[in-house]
Scaffold this motif. Structure first.
Motif, PDB file in Angstrom:
ATOM      1  N   PHE A   1     -15.392  28.075  15.382  1.00  0.00           N
ATOM      2  CA  PHE A   1     -15.810  26.585  15.448  1.00  0.00           C
ATOM      3  C   PHE A   1     -16.814  26.358  16.443  1.00  0.00           C
ATOM      4  CE2 PHE A   1     -12.038  25.177  12.660  1.00  0.00           C
ATOM      5  CZ  PHE A   1     -12.507  25.769  11.421  1.00  0.00           C
ATOM      6  N   THR A   2     -16.178  26.612  17.868  1.00  0.00           N
ATOM      7  CA  THR A   2     -16.839  26.436  19.202  1.00  0.00           C
ATOM      8  C   THR A   2     -17.990  27.285  19.224  1.00  0.00           C
ATOM      9  OG1 THR A   2     -14.568  25.915  19.892  1.00  0.00           O
ATOM     10  CG2 THR A   2     -16.419  26.263  21.360  1.00  0.00           C
ATOM     11  N   SER A   3     -18.254  28.558  19.024  1.00  0.00           N
ATOM     12  CA  SER A   3     -19.304  29.182  19.002  1.00  0.00           C
ATOM     13  C   SER A   3     -20.337  28.635  18.149  1.00  0.00           C
ATOM     14  CB  SER A   3     -18.863  30.646  18.838  1.00  0.00           C
ATOM     15  OG  SER A   3     -18.597  30.823  17.617  1.00  0.00           O
ATOM     16  N   ALA A   4     -20.030  28.206  17.002  1.00  0.00           N
ATOM     17  CA  ALA A   4     -21.135  27.755  16.016  1.00  0.00           C
ATOM     18  C   ALA A   4     -21.670  26.447  16.541  1.00  0.00           C
ATOM     19  CB  ALA A   4     -20.216  27.538  14.602  1.00  0.00           C
ATOM     20  N   ILE A   5     -20.771  25.755  17.164  1.00  0.00           N
ATOM     21  CA  ILE A   5     -21.283  24.362  17.430  1.00  0.00           C
ATOM     22  C   ILE A   5     -22.423  24.634  18.583  1.00  0.00           C
ATOM     23  CG2 ILE A   5     -20.851  22.115  18.728  1.00  0.00           C
ATOM     24  CD1 ILE A   5     -18.332  22.218  16.988  1.00  0.00           C
ATOM     25  N   PHE A   6     -21.970  25.481  19.511  1.00  0.00           N
ATOM     26  CA  PHE A   6     -22.834  25.780  20.838  1.00  0.00           C
ATOM     27  C   PHE A   6     -24.168  26.273  20.262  1.00  0.00           C
ATOM     28  CE2 PHE A   6     -18.915  25.735  23.829  1.00  0.00           C
ATOM     29  CZ  PHE A   6     -19.291  24.383  24.182  1.00  0.00           C
TER      30      PHE A   6
ATOM     31  N   ILE B   1     -11.427  19.872  13.427  1.00  0.00           N
ATOM     32  CA  ILE B   1     -12.705  20.326  13.581  1.00  0.00           C
ATOM     33  C   ILE B   1     -13.466  19.184  14.639  1.00  0.00           C
ATOM     34  CG2 ILE B   1     -14.943  20.509  12.657  1.00  0.00           C
ATOM     35  CD1 ILE B   1     -13.571  21.988  10.487  1.00  0.00           C
ATOM     36  N   GLY B   2     -12.933  17.965  14.384  1.00  0.00           N
ATOM     37  CA  GLY B   2     -13.280  16.922  15.084  1.00  0.00           C
ATOM     38  C   GLY B   2     -12.987  16.941  16.447  1.00  0.00           C
ATOM     39  N   ALA B   3     -11.740  17.196  16.595  1.00  0.00           N
ATOM     40  CA  ALA B   3     -11.448  17.497  18.286  1.00  0.00           C
ATOM     41  C   ALA B   3     -12.173  18.466  18.981  1.00  0.00           C
ATOM     42  CB  ALA B   3      -9.874  17.691  18.205  1.00  0.00           C
ATOM     43  N   ILE B   4     -12.658  19.620  18.212  1.00  0.00           N
ATOM     44  CA  ILE B   4     -13.444  20.604  18.754  1.00  0.00           C
ATOM     45  C   ILE B   4     -14.879  20.055  19.119  1.00  0.00           C
ATOM     46  CG2 ILE B   4     -14.533  22.883  18.407  1.00  0.00           C
ATOM     47  CD1 ILE B   4     -11.591  23.352  18.891  1.00  0.00           C
ATOM     48  N   GLU B   5     -15.198  19.173  18.196  1.00  0.00           N
ATOM     49  CA  GLU B   5     -16.662  18.645  18.222  1.00  0.00           C
ATOM     50  C   GLU B   5     -16.508  17.668  19.454  1.00  0.00           C
ATOM     51  OE1 GLU B   5     -18.224  18.328  13.691  1.00  0.00           O
ATOM     52  OE2 GLU B   5     -16.934  16.810  14.305  1.00  0.00           O
TER      53      GLU B   5
ATOM     54  N   ALA C   1     -14.762  17.937  22.014  1.00  0.00           N
ATOM     55  CA  ALA C   1     -14.621  18.520  23.373  1.00  0.00           C
ATOM     56  C   ALA C   1     -16.169  19.333  23.680  1.00  0.00           C
ATOM     57  CB  ALA C   1     -13.705  19.791  23.318  1.00  0.00           C
ATOM     58  N   ALA C   2     -16.706  19.832  22.675  1.00  0.00           N
ATOM     59  CA  ALA C   2     -17.791  20.369  22.754  1.00  0.00           C
ATOM     60  C   ALA C   2     -19.238  19.674  22.911  1.00  0.00           C
ATOM     61  CB  ALA C   2     -18.127  21.542  21.555  1.00  0.00           C
ATOM     62  N   GLY C   3     -19.078  18.440  22.540  1.00  0.00           N
ATOM     63  CA  GLY C   3     -20.008  17.487  22.769  1.00  0.00           C
ATOM     64  C   GLY C   3     -21.136  17.585  21.840  1.00  0.00           C
ATOM     65  N   GLY C   4     -20.933  18.233  20.333  1.00  0.00           N
ATOM     66  CA  GLY C   4     -21.544  18.355  19.441  1.00  0.00           C
ATOM     67  C   GLY C   4     -21.217  18.297  17.941  1.00  0.00           C
ATOM     68  N   LYS C   5     -21.999  18.137  16.983  1.00  0.00           N
ATOM     69  CA  LYS C   5     -21.546  18.080  15.549  1.00  0.00           C
ATOM     70  C   LYS C   5     -21.750  19.362  14.942  1.00  0.00           C
ATOM     71  CE  LYS C   5     -20.154  14.966  13.766  1.00  0.00           C
ATOM     72  NZ  LYS C   5     -18.718  14.247  13.518  1.00  0.00           N
ATOM     73  N   ALA C   6     -20.808  19.698  14.206  1.00  0.00           N
ATOM     74  CA  ALA C   6     -20.765  20.932  13.385  1.00  0.00           C
ATOM     75  C   ALA C   6     -21.539  20.611  12.012  1.00  0.00           C
ATOM     76  CB  ALA C   6     -19.414  21.547  13.161  1.00  0.00           C
TER      77      ALA C   6
ATOM     78  N   THR D   1       1.910  19.335  22.819  1.00  0.00           N
ATOM     79  CA  THR D   1       0.623  19.230  23.163  1.00  0.00           C
ATOM     80  C   THR D   1      -0.396  18.662  22.079  1.00  0.00           C
ATOM     81  OG1 THR D   1       0.551  20.919  24.993  1.00  0.00           O
ATOM     82  CG2 THR D   1      -1.516  20.443  24.197  1.00  0.00           C
ATOM     83  N   SER D   2      -1.089  17.563  22.445  1.00  0.00           N
ATOM     84  CA  SER D   2      -1.867  17.278  21.214  1.00  0.00           C
ATOM     85  C   SER D   2      -3.123  17.777  20.848  1.00  0.00           C
ATOM     86  CB  SER D   2      -2.259  15.769  21.249  1.00  0.00           C
ATOM     87  OG  SER D   2      -3.424  15.663  22.411  1.00  0.00           O
ATOM     88  N   VAL D   3      -3.555  17.803  19.709  1.00  0.00           N
ATOM     89  CA  VAL D   3      -5.037  18.569  19.435  1.00  0.00           C
ATOM     90  C   VAL D   3      -6.075  18.221  20.410  1.00  0.00           C
ATOM     91  CG1 VAL D   3      -3.978  19.290  16.932  1.00  0.00           C
ATOM     92  CG2 VAL D   3      -5.520  17.331  17.417  1.00  0.00           C
ATOM     93  N   ILE D   4      -6.059  16.769  20.702  1.00  0.00           N
ATOM     94  CA  ILE D   4      -7.278  16.469  21.353  1.00  0.00           C
ATOM     95  C   ILE D   4      -7.148  17.289  22.727  1.00  0.00           C
ATOM     96  CG2 ILE D   4      -8.435  14.588  22.663  1.00  0.00           C
ATOM     97  CD1 ILE D   4      -8.762  14.633  19.948  1.00  0.00           C
ATOM     98  N   GLU D   5      -5.896  17.198  23.341  1.00  0.00           N
ATOM     99  CA  GLU D   5      -5.859  17.887  24.779  1.00  0.00           C
ATOM    100  C   GLU D   5      -6.000  19.413  24.676  1.00  0.00           C
ATOM    101  OE1 GLU D   5      -2.195  18.423  28.014  1.00  0.00           O
ATOM    102  OE2 GLU D   5      -1.846  16.971  26.167  1.00  0.00           O
TER     103      GLU D   5
END
Length: 339
Positions: free
Chosen positions: A199-204, A276-280, A282-287, A319-323
């Motif tokens: 997910f993260t690499s695709a967003i970046f 996925i929303g938490a990853i978005e 943190a990454a500062g972008g939408k997937a 640990t929360s998924v946001i954190e």
């Protein structure tokens, strides 16, 4: 007092690395076995191990866990107090294409470990299983006492087999064994075949992400630092065979062996789209999401009952998924030098 020695198989893997680092930070000696195979980029394993080798109490052994006699020699030479067996061929989907790898690493590798523990018994042997053994079960949260006879993938089948194998050794030879079933583990240093990396690499990179079962998935996302803390605490919760065969209600302790299985999870079902929303975030972008059907061998939901872990150790991962997503994305950005 002599320094306690822990043998960790799969020590350069994702979970093995975090556990080894925790044990070293406590001042324990760690003998770490890993074969550095190419299931994913070995450079990531090399980097993890380089971090561990900065501690003089870490001994690296590069070998296949299924190599005949290799574990026997390590047990004889180092007489570990505790053994944590994490080495395995992982991945549900890969097991469809390459089942032999699972037979060799998971079944034969566990056999070699059990034979070594029989010859040179540690105080406690802990072996990784997986939430995938719950298979087609639909009642949730999953409890350790649930019947687990409907595995959906060969990976899960090999892990269920290791539970049965270890129980027989615990019964026959009195070797205390704890199996721990972990759920969807994520965090820094995670594997590149796992969802957070994908997910993260695709967003970046501005690529679409694959979302299976059209997003109708739930997972008990467990932060890796929480997981290894649970393993560490279970090391001291050594199962004992009950004298009269009576097992407390809710305990998975065997009535005929010093053997137990324990869930380690966050105890919460999180929607895949929320993760996925938490990853978005943190990454500062939408997937861009490519919705796909569920893959063979996969299950739509997992969720752990962690009551037994709490009763045995006083601990519940939290640990929360946001954190956790923020921690992973920060590491990903640094390790992969994302601008």
């Amino acid at each position: 007092m002599a320094r306690r020695t822990v043998l960790v198989t799969g020590a350069a893997g994702f979970i093995g690395f975090h556990l080894s680092r925790l044990l070293l930070d406590e001042g324990l000696s760690v003998v770490g076995l890993d074969n550095h195979n190419d299931y994913y980029d070995p450079r990531l394993k090399d980097a993890r191990e380089a971090d561990l080798l900065r501690n003089s109490n870490y001994l690296s052994v590069k070998a296949n866990v299924e190599e005949q006699g290799r574990l026997m020699g390590l047990f004889e030479a180092h007489r570990p107090d505790v053994v944590v067996h994490l080495a395995a061929q992982a991945g549900v989907r890969y097991s469809i294409d390459n089942p032999r790898a699972y037979t060799e690493a998971n079944l034969l590798g566990t056999f070699e470990l059990l034979e070594a523990a029989r010859a040179f018994p540690p105080r406690h042997t802990l072996i990784a299983s997986t939430s995938s053994v719950y298979g087609a079960n639909t009642a949730m949260p999953y409890r350790e006492t649930d019947k687990v006879d409907s595995q959906m993938s060969y990976y899960a089948a090999t892990k269920k087999a290791t539970e049965a194998m270890s129980h027989s050794y615990a019964h026959l030879f009195g070797c205390p064994v704890t199996m721990f079933r972990f759920f969807t583990v994520y965090g820094p240093w995670g594997r590149p075949d796992m969802a957070p990396y994908l997910f993260t690499s695709a967003i970046f990179d501005g690529r679409p992400i694959k979302v299976f079962n059209h997003g109708d998935m739930q997972r008990d996302f467990t932060y890796v630092v929480d997981l290894v803390r649970g393993i560490r605490l279970l090391m001291d919760a050594i199962p004992e065979r009950p004298d009269d065969g009576t097992v407390p209600e809710g305990d998975s302790l065997s009535p005929v062996a010093p053997w137990r299985v324990v869930n380690i999870g966050n105890g919460e079902a999180v929607k895949l789209l929320d993760f996925i929303g938490a990853i978005e975030q943190a990454a500062g972008g939408k997937a861009e999401k490519q919705m796909l059907p569920i893959q063979p061998g996969d299950v739509p939901a997992t969720w752990a009952d962690t009551t037994l872990l709490r009763q045995l150790t006083g601990y519940t991962p939290k640990t929360s998924v946001i954190e956790g997503a923020r921690s992973y994305v920060d590491w990903h950005r640094d390790y992969y030098a994302v601008n």
